[in-house]
Design a protein around this motif. Structure first.
Motif, mmCIF file in Angstrom:
data_model
loop_
_atom_site.group_PDB
_atom_site.id
_atom_site.type_symbol
_atom_site.label_atom_id
_atom_site.label_comp_id
_atom_site.label_asym_id
_atom_site.label_seq_id
_atom_site.Cartn_x
_atom_site.Cartn_y
_atom_site.Cartn_z
ATOM 1 N N VAL A 321 0.830 -1.192 0.000
ATOM 2 C CA VAL A 321 0.000 0.000 0.000
ATOM 3 C C VAL A 321 0.874 1.256 0.000
ATOM 4 N N VAL A 322 0.256 2.349 -0.419
ATOM 5 C CA VAL A 322 0.862 3.672 -0.273
ATOM 6 C C VAL A 322 0.393 4.225 1.065
ATOM 7 N N ASP A 323 1.317 4.662 1.908
ATOM 8 C CA ASP A 323 0.974 5.160 3.239
ATOM 9 C C ASP A 323 1.551 6.562 3.418
ATOM 10 N N ASN A 366 -2.286 -4.962 -9.324
ATOM 11 C CA ASN A 366 -2.697 -4.051 -8.262
ATOM 12 C C ASN A 366 -2.647 -4.731 -6.896
ATOM 13 N N GLY A 367 -1.976 -4.059 -5.980
ATOM 14 C CA GLY A 367 -1.823 -4.574 -4.631
ATOM 15 C C GLY A 367 -0.617 -5.454 -4.449
ATOM 16 N N VAL A 368 0.055 -5.771 -5.554
ATOM 17 C CA VAL A 368 1.229 -6.641 -5.478
ATOM 18 C C VAL A 368 2.445 -5.898 -6.039
ATOM 19 N N SER A 369 2.591 -5.913 -7.352
ATOM 20 C CA SER A 369 3.698 -5.156 -7.944
ATOM 21 C C SER A 369 3.367 -3.675 -8.064
ATOM 22 N N VAL A 370 2.071 -3.355 -8.025
ATOM 23 C CA VAL A 370 1.624 -1.960 -8.031
ATOM 24 C C VAL A 370 0.899 -1.693 -6.712
ATOM 25 N N PRO A 371 1.479 -0.876 -5.843
ATOM 26 C CA PRO A 371 0.869 -0.641 -4.527
ATOM 27 C C PRO A 371 -0.535 -0.035 -4.627
ATOM 28 N N LEU A 372 -1.383 -0.380 -3.663
ATOM 29 C CA LEU A 372 -2.734 0.167 -3.606
ATOM 30 C C LEU A 372 -2.706 1.624 -3.203
ATOM 31 N N ALA A 373 -3.466 2.435 -3.906
ATOM 32 C CA ALA A 373 -3.608 3.839 -3.529
ATOM 33 C C ALA A 373 -4.402 3.942 -2.227
ATOM 34 N N ASP A 374 -4.339 5.114 -1.618
ATOM 35 C CA ASP A 374 -4.932 5.323 -0.298
ATOM 36 C C ASP A 374 -6.420 4.993 -0.254
ATOM 37 N N GLN A 375 -7.130 5.184 -1.359
ATOM 38 C CA GLN A 375 -8.576 5.004 -1.357
ATOM 39 C C GLN A 375 -9.009 3.564 -1.124
ATOM 40 N N TRP A 376 -8.082 2.615 -1.266
ATOM 41 C CA TRP A 376 -8.451 1.202 -1.162
ATOM 42 C C TRP A 376 -8.246 0.620 0.222
ATOM 43 N N ILE A 377 -7.691 1.391 1.141
ATOM 44 C CA ILE A 377 -7.393 0.819 2.452
ATOM 45 C C ILE A 377 -7.432 1.915 3.519
ATOM 46 N N LEU A 378 -8.026 1.586 4.648
ATOM 47 C CA LEU A 378 -8.026 2.469 5.800
ATOM 48 C C LEU A 378 -6.888 2.006 6.698
ATOM 49 N N THR A 379 -5.854 2.837 6.797
ATOM 50 C CA THR A 379 -4.660 2.424 7.526
ATOM 51 C C THR A 379 -4.843 2.577 9.034
ATOM 52 N N LYS A 380 -3.908 2.019 9.753
ATOM 53 C CA LYS A 380 -3.929 2.068 11.218
ATOM 54 C C LYS A 380 -4.053 3.497 11.728
ATOM 55 N N ASP A 381 -3.305 4.417 11.134
ATOM 56 C CA ASP A 381 -3.338 5.811 11.590
ATOM 57 C C ASP A 381 -4.674 6.465 11.261
ATOM 58 N N GLU A 382 -5.228 6.135 10.114
ATOM 59 C CA GLU A 382 -6.529 6.698 9.739
ATOM 60 C C GLU A 382 -7.644 6.136 10.630
ATOM 61 N N ILE A 383 -7.533 4.856 10.969
ATOM 62 C CA ILE A 383 -8.496 4.253 11.889
ATOM 63 C C ILE A 383 -8.460 4.974 13.229
#
Length: 488
Positions: A321-323, A366-383
């Motif tokens: 992911v992109v963080d 996507n999600g492997v060799s190409v990291p997921l953009a922010d819109q696809w995951i709610l990160t620990k800090d965002e939670i």
């Protein structure tokens, strides 16, 4: 004489027993409103109050909203009519000037969610006559309920007004609160604030207006509402609603990580062979080397370098992911990548995106060799940001409920129970498991018909406890888990 008396008593008791066995009459306890009056009930809130389900608002869902179920229970204790701003069909979706601006509802096609076959017929610009008792507005945040023009049809296209409210607002300049107060309610329900964090959360913490439904310059887009703004608005709402002696019930807010929208997709859904893992590791070698350079030169700590290192193995692997919360090393040509952990929450929509190819290129996954953009995951800090805001809102809600003597529903506890073992009611065990749990609809956020009935029972129980009313709970077996493709 004594013997005769005993014999007569025995005969008498036997006669009563026979009558009781053969002609038992169960006398229902009369339903009472207690110290409350349900003569004029108005419900304020967002999509939950509206009856939104399966990604849309439609007639059958509106009928099954928790506020309509509560209103039906009120009717047994002197409650009056409860008028709902029904949509035009059971497809869901909206039209504006004949153009589709909101899509149809979802149904389960045996493999997963799919849109029903049909075209929306609910035209936003075709006004329906109110006032309406159900003032649940899909998409509404707390401050929208006091925003003049929020129901102005002319503002819908530009995102300055809400299309759902625009259909039935009593005037173009009115507010949701004003349309409630004009009815002189004797009782109200208020469950609002979910969207004050939910837009941010469902967008993966992007915090911008992605949907186009609301103008970010006017309504804040997907940003988290300032808790001080929430407190001020919420206090104003309750003060106005109780000014003439109305009683009511309010509810707090659950954590987003109890909703299946955030808990269905695992953080490590990528199965790899040892050979493919080795190829990917070779592809990330330069990136990992850059992290070691940054750590060696004091740009980041060794711990952060380890956190950011991407390493694949044979078996299940976490997505990349992109963080944006990582130290910005863009000046050194090092992007902000890392692999997800169990503390991150991929959103439900990522289930059909992770593993897809970029422009058909098998080397760009996507999600492997190409990291997921922010819109696809709610990160620990965002939670954590969402949790801080939710906690602040809940402190406000409980304090005002106590100060005004209102019934209080702890939906935070309810949703937590659903996500950690489930709730047993009427011999059903409801959980937050996507599709199979029975409590939530196919959009992963809004309840199923049975879930709404569960919530309605929680509301009536809180009302009974506060106002000594004797409202009856509804039988969950009378409410389905999912709506069919065709609703009769």
């Amino acid at each position: 004489m004594i013997k005769n008396f005993k014999w007569l008593l025995l005969v008498s008791l036997s006669f009563v027993a026979c009558n009781n066995d053969d002609n038992t009459t169960v006398v229902e306890e009369p339903v009472s409103s207690g110290t409350a009056s349900f003569t004029k009930y108005v419900a304020l809130g967002d999509s939950f109050a509206a009856g939104y389900s399966d990604g849309a608002l439609f007639k059958k869902g509106q009928e099954g909203s928790y506020v309509n179920i509560v209103a039906q229970q009120f009717a047994t204790a002197g409650g009056g009519d409860f008028k709902i701003p029904f949509t035009s069909d059971n497809f869901g979706g909206l039209l504006l000037g004949g153009n589709v601006i909101a899509g149809v509802r979802l149904y389960f096609n045996g493999a997963g969610p799919a849109p029903v076959s049909g075209t929306p017929t609910t035209e936003v610009s075709t006004k329906i006559t109110g006032p309406f008792n159900n003032l649940g507005i899909p998409g509404a945040k707390s401050y929208h309920l006091v925003a003049p023009g929020y129901g102005n049809v002319a503002g819908v296209a530009s995102g300055k007004a809400n299309p759902y409210f625009a259909r039935f607002a009593t005037s173009s300049g009115t507010t949701v609160l004003a349309d409630a107060l004009v009815q002189a309610p004797t009782f109200f329900s208020l469950w609002i604030g979910g969207n004050d964090v939910l837009g941010y959360a469902t967008s993966g913490g992007v915090g911008v207006n992605q949907t186009g439904n609301l103008d970010p310059a006017t309504y804040g887009g997907n940003d988290i509402t300032d808790p001080n703004v929430f407190a001020s608005v919420y206090s104003s709402l309750v003060t106005n609603l109780t000014a003439n002696g109305a009683k009511g019930v309010v509810a707090n807010l659950p954590y987003v990580n109890t909703l299946p929208y955030f808990t269905t997709v695992p953080y490590n859904p990528v199965p790899l062979t040892a050979e493919v893992a080795a190829q990917l590791n070779a592809g990330y070698a330069a990136y990992n080397g850059g992290l070691q350079y940054a750590a060696a030169n004091g740009l980041i700590t060794a711990a952060e370098a380890t956190k950011r290192t991407v390493k694949f193995v044979a078996g299940s692997n976490a997505v990349v992911v992109v963080d944006s919360y990582l130290t910005n090393l863009a000046a050194y040509g090092i992007p902000s990548y890392r692999q997800a952990t169990a503390e991150d929450l991929p959103v439900l929509t990522s289930r059909t995106f992770i593993g897809t190819l970029v422009n058909g290129n098998p080397a760009a996954v996507n999600g492997v060799s190409v990291p997921l953009a922010d819109q696809w995951i709610l990160t620990k800090d965002e939670i954590a940001e969402v949790k801080v805001a939710t906690d602040a809102y809940n402190v406000t809600i409980k304090a005002i409920a106590d100060a005004k003597g209102l019934a209080f529903v702890d939906t935070k506890v309810i949703m937590t129970q659903l996500s950690s073992g489930g709730i047993v009611s009427n011999s059903f065990t409801l959980t937050s498991a996507y599709v199979t749990g029975g409590a939530f609809s196919l959009d992963g956020i809004h309840p199923s018909p049975r879930g709404y009935a569960l919530i309605a029972n929680a509301f009536t129980a809180a009302i009974n406890a506060k106002y000594s009313s004797t409202l009856k709970p509804v039988d969950l077996s009378q409410y389905s888990i999912l709506y069919p493709a065709i609703i009769q």
